[in-house]
Scaffold this active site. Structure first.
Site, PDB file in Angstrom:
ATOM      1  N   SER A 139       0.855  -1.189   0.000  1.00 43.47           N
ATOM      2  CA  SER A 139       0.000   0.000   0.000  1.00 43.47           C
ATOM      3  C   SER A 139       0.887   1.233   0.000  1.00 43.47           C
ATOM      4  O   SER A 139       2.054   1.176   0.422  1.00 43.47           O
ATOM      5  CB  SER A 139      -0.893   0.005   1.245  1.00 43.47           C
ATOM      6  OG  SER A 139      -1.525   1.258   1.426  1.00 43.47           O
ATOM      7  N   TYR A 152      -1.535  -1.255  10.572  1.00 46.16           N
ATOM      8  CA  TYR A 152      -1.787  -1.399   9.133  1.00 46.16           C
ATOM      9  C   TYR A 152      -0.599  -0.867   8.336  1.00 46.16           C
ATOM     10  O   TYR A 152      -0.093  -1.541   7.432  1.00 46.16           O
ATOM     11  CB  TYR A 152      -3.065  -0.663   8.740  1.00 46.16           C
ATOM     12  CG  TYR A 152      -3.345  -0.724   7.260  1.00 46.16           C
ATOM     13  CD1 TYR A 152      -3.891  -1.869   6.690  1.00 46.16           C
ATOM     14  CD2 TYR A 152      -3.043   0.350   6.415  1.00 46.16           C
ATOM     15  CE1 TYR A 152      -4.131  -1.949   5.322  1.00 46.16           C
ATOM     16  CE2 TYR A 152      -3.274   0.282   5.062  1.00 46.16           C
ATOM     17  CZ  TYR A 152      -3.822  -0.860   4.517  1.00 46.16           C
ATOM     18  OH  TYR A 152      -4.049  -0.937   3.163  1.00 46.16           O
TER      19      TYR A 152
END
Length: 253
Positions: A139, A152
């Site tokens: 990401s 995350y």
């Protein structure tokens, strides 16, 4: 259009996994899909069959390493895998207050260990053949720790760096390894965000970008490009200045 004939995608029941499966589905292609939601997974599999693909789908959580490796071994024995996409992942943040130990453990189990447990069986299968390709979903959040989603961000940083390291080790052996770093993509995960998401992209468009990059063996497929360079710029700022810039950013739930 795409060079692969036998493809496995984890997290194929929704979001980017679903979009990639639908983009790849055509006659002559064998798709193996996993996902935690059996009903959604079955619907994606049927949609891919309607486009002419041969599909096998099993509701497997990537945190279940034994079930996942068994499924991958059966698929590879039947139709040797050309491409494995380690896509499954979850997202959560601190919008409700703090990140609990249980939330941290769950994110790491899926986003880190689940990716490791997808990639290593793929390498074991592809290595002796001296060919194959593995895509690892990271990401843009993996380039800098952002307040609101500590675990995350850390999980995506791990798989990005790990995948880039693996590419150097396995490339000379004929195995292509690519890291994908998406920005905001419309999905069930981002639907929970109650803040503005810059350059939000539809999953279908994102799938085309990712698969085009994989077909060209782009080492790091990061998009949207403007968001990628903004994140790289933020990561280069002095820490105290960045603290001030990020102090008022919204927190992920």
């Amino acid at each position: 259009m795409y060079p692969w004939k036998s493809i496995l995608i984890t997290g194929g029941s929704s979001g980017l996994g679903e979009a990639m499966a639908l983009e790849l589905a055509r006659p002559g292609v064998a798709l193996a899909l996993t996902g935690r939601d059996a009903a959604r997974l079955a619907a994606v599999a049927e949609a891919c069959r309607a486009k002419g693909a041969a599909v096998v789908a099993e509701p497997i959580d990537v945190a279940d390493a034994r079930a996942l490796s068994g499924f991958m071994a059966r698929v590879d024995a039947s139709t040797p895998l050309d491409l494995v996409v380690a896509n499954a992942g979850i997202s959560a943040g601190t919008g409700g207050g703090i990140e609990t130990p249980a939330q941290t453990a769950q994110i790491l189990a899926v986003n880190v260990q689940g990716v490791v447990d997808t990639v290593q069986p793929a390498l074991a299968a592809m290595g002796p053949r001296g060919k194959g390709q593995i895509a690892i979903l990271s990401s843009l959040a993996g380039f800098r720790g952002f307040p609101g989603a500590p675990t995350y961000c850390a999980s995506k940083a791990f798989v990005r760096v790990w995948g880039e390291s693996l590419r150097g080790d396995w490339g000379p052996r004929g195995i292509k390894i690519n890291v994908i770093c998406p920005g905001f993509v419309r999905s069930r995960i981002t639907a929970k965000n109650d803040f503005k998401m810059p350059l939000l992209m539809e999953a279908g468009k994102a799938a085309k970008i990712m698969l085009s990059g994989l077909a060209r063996d782009v080492p790091r497929i990061a998009y949207p490009r403007r968001m990628y360079w903004l994140v790289r710029l933020l990561a280069a700022l002095p820490q105290r200045l960045l603290d001030a810039v990020l102090a008022k950013t919204p927190r992920k739930r």
